[in-house]
Design an enzyme around this catalytic site. Structure first.
Site, PDB file in Angstrom:
ATOM      1  N   TRP A  73       0.805  -1.225   0.000  1.00 37.46           N
ATOM      2  CA  TRP A  73       0.000   0.000   0.000  1.00 37.46           C
ATOM      3  C   TRP A  73       0.838   1.276   0.000  1.00 37.46           C
ATOM      4  CZ3 TRP A  73       1.753   2.551   4.166  1.00 37.46           C
ATOM      5  CH2 TRP A  73       2.189   1.814   5.263  1.00 37.46           C
ATOM      6  N   ASN A  74       2.130   1.189   0.320  1.00 38.40           N
ATOM      7  CA  ASN A  74       2.878   2.433   0.541  1.00 38.40           C
ATOM      8  C   ASN A  74       3.239   3.172  -0.743  1.00 38.40           C
ATOM      9  OD1 ASN A  74       4.654   0.325  -0.016  1.00 38.40           O
ATOM     10  ND2 ASN A  74       6.252   1.069   1.343  1.00 38.40           N
ATOM     11  N   SER A  83       5.981  -7.677   3.784  1.00 38.49           N
ATOM     12  CA  SER A  83       6.742  -8.011   4.982  1.00 38.49           C
ATOM     13  C   SER A  83       7.458  -9.347   4.830  1.00 38.49           C
ATOM     14  CB  SER A  83       5.805  -8.075   6.194  1.00 38.49           C
ATOM     15  OG  SER A  83       4.990  -9.231   6.133  1.00 38.49           O
ATOM     16  N   GLU A 119      10.645  -8.679  -2.487  1.00 36.82           N
ATOM     17  CA  GLU A 119      11.234  -7.482  -1.885  1.00 36.82           C
ATOM     18  C   GLU A 119      10.570  -7.349  -0.529  1.00 36.82           C
ATOM     19  OE1 GLU A 119      11.646  -4.213  -0.271  1.00 36.82           O
ATOM     20  OE2 GLU A 119      10.307  -3.451  -1.835  1.00 36.82           O
ATOM     21  N   CYS A 163      10.282   0.703   2.764  1.00 41.06           N
ATOM     22  CA  CYS A 163      11.244  -0.331   3.155  1.00 41.06           C
ATOM     23  C   CYS A 163      12.669   0.188   3.101  1.00 41.06           C
ATOM     24  CB  CYS A 163      11.088  -1.556   2.263  1.00 41.06           C
ATOM     25  SG  CYS A 163      11.225  -1.180   0.510  1.00 41.06           S
ATOM     26  N   GLU A 194      14.410  -5.940  -8.783  1.00 36.51           N
ATOM     27  CA  GLU A 194      13.429  -5.243  -9.607  1.00 36.51           C
ATOM     28  C   GLU A 194      14.085  -3.991 -10.168  1.00 36.51           C
ATOM     29  OE1 GLU A 194       9.075  -6.277  -7.967  1.00 36.51           O
ATOM     30  OE2 GLU A 194      10.174  -4.896  -6.674  1.00 36.51           O
TER      31      GLU A 194
END
Length: 479
Positions: free
Chosen positions: A151-152, A230, A251, A285, A459
């Site tokens: 969501w971030n 997570s 990730e 992150c 990525e």
């Protein structure tokens, strides 16, 4: 942009969930529900799987230039609609509009980058050492892929996965975070408008992630999982992938050290700290988690950082002049509160912030803590909020040992004016990425990812498309 659809996107069509279920989308600045979106269940997941599997052969045969041009057109559409997409992100996620506009540009760049990589997929022809066999190498798409995004960064994390998958010739099922499905649905509409064929992208928002994803991963037809989230969830997904040996890239979490040596340019270090800590309200992150500052400059660094953090304007992301929006939800804010309270109880000094404001919304003030004691919980977990925890160190070997004393290894930051030291410490950090005298490492042209329990694969960059390609070797006898 037309009104964002609130339905599932499967096989090129918009549809309600099989049993009419919906999930609410909240504005974290007010707590109010801004939309109800179709809530996919296992039946919907099977339809999305069927659409992706059916579309795979045709999409794999599509000319690389055609795939490239679709991604390029989608890149242009995102740029044309930056303001609308930014407002959408701010409404469902909370980040200030300026940051949301930056994310839209960042998201678009992944599509541009991978539009260029689509036409550079190569192979090879060579003679094997025995001289009796020619080796013909080709690259081919992995196949139908499940993409799970957080969501971030709801738009950028979607394009960072969709871009290379589409470029490589893979069909996809995107499961966005339930807090932020609107950005993903808007992106689906853009890619459809750009000419993406039916079934190549399917979007299934859901509040029942396990019920939707586990059957897909265990069923044998999904051949690739790309997950951002997570470490705990990543472990569960790896277990679900094991039975059918699904190829994975992950990730996961981070616990980034930010190291300031005694010879660092303190102005540059504070500037870097503001970027590394406060991008996306610290809900990233890559956010600096543990600030290791040489004892001789720790006081000056702490005062300067606290002054900069205290000057930030906190409020709804739609309001002019706001620097820091709300955290994603009440649970996220409660976690930050608990971590700060624990550190203070153990002797940390609050240089600024540290108190939850009253009123609506999930706001938490930018906070700087000094003299953080070993064993404080915020040193051992991702804070995911606007909190900087400062510790002191005395020498290089010590700080490297402490920085590496974590199961995570996504990113680290090093500030020093000595090039030899900077390179030596960067090489000594057990991380996948290092910001040397900079607080920003993310770039679509660079490989993004970590080591240890921070993930698998990369990525972005040239490595990004490799995650969605397989080699095939054909042995041809020499006649």
């Amino acid at each position: 942009m037309t009104e964002v659809r609130r339905q599932l996107f499967i096989g090129g069509a918009w549809a309600d969930a099989a049993h009419g279920a919906t999930l609410p989308v909240d504005d974290p600045a007010t707590g109010e529900i801004i939309a109800h979106v179709a809530d996919a269940g296992p039946e919907d997941a099977r339809l999305a799987e069927e659409a992706a599997v059916s579309a795979q052969p045709g999409w794999a045969r599509t000319a690389p230039r055609a795939r490239s041009e679709i991604l390029r057109r989608a890149y242009e559409l995102i740029l044309e609609r930056t303001d609308e997409l930014a407002r959408l992100m701010t409404s469902e996620m909370g980040k200030p509009l300026a940051e949301a506009r930056g994310e839209a540009a960042y998201a678009a760049e992944f599509l541009r980058w991978f539009s260029e990589e689509a036409v550079r997929i190569d192979g090879g022809l060579g003679l094997l050492p025995d001289g009796r066999t020619r080796m013909l190498l080709s690259r081919r798409p992995v196949g139908p892929s499940l993409l799970i995004t957080p969501w971030n960064f709801p738009l950028a994390m979607a394009t960072r996965k969709i871009g290379p998958a589409v470029a490589a010739g893979c069909t996809t099922i995107l499961k966005p975070a339930p807090q932020t499905p609107l950005s993903a649905l808007a992106l689906a509409g853009i890619l459809q408008e750009a000419g993406l064929p039916d079934g190549v992208l399917n979007v299934v928002p859901t509040s029942r992630a396990q019920a939707v994803c586990e059957p897909l991963l265990r069923g044998g037809r999904i051949r690739k999982l790309s997950f951002t989230g997570s470490t705990a969830v990543g472990r569960l997904l790896l277990a679900q992938c094991a039975g059918t040996v699904v190829r994975t890239s992950m990730e996961l979490g981070g616990n980034a050290p930010f190291i300031v040596f005694e010879d660092a340019d303190l102005d540059a270090a504070v500037d870097g700290a503001m970027v590394a800590k406060m991008r996306n309200m610290g809900e990233a992150c890559t956010a600096a988690n543990r600030f290791f500052v040489h004892r001789s400059v720790a006081g000056a660094f702490g005062r300067r950082l606290a002054a900069r953090m205290a000057a930030l304007e906190v409020g709804p992301g739609t309001r002019d002049g706001v620097d820091v929006g709300p955290l994603i939800d009440a649970a996220g804010r409660a976690k930050v509160e608990e971590l700060v309270d624990d550190a203070v109880e153990r002797g940390a000094r609050v240089l600024t912030g540290g108190r939850t404001p009253g009123g609506p919304g999930c706001f938490y003030p930018p906070t700087v803590l000094a003299d953080v004691a070993p064993g404080s919980r915020l040193l051992e977990t991702e804070i995911f909020g606007p909190v900087a925890a400062i510790l002191t160190f005395d020498d290089e070997d010590e700080v490297l040992d402490r920085a590496n004393d974590t199961p995570w290894g996504l990113v680290g930051y090093v500030f020093t004016q000595g090039l030899d030291r900077g390179l030596r410490v960067s090489e000594g950090l057990e991380v996948g990425m290092v910001g040397l005298n900079t607080g920003l490492v993310s770039d679509p042209a660079a490989p993004f990812g970590g080591v240890k329990q921070s993930g698998l694969g990369r990525e972005g960059g040239r490595a990004g498309i490799e995650e969605f390609l397989e080699y095939q070797y054909v042995a041809v006898p020499v006649r």
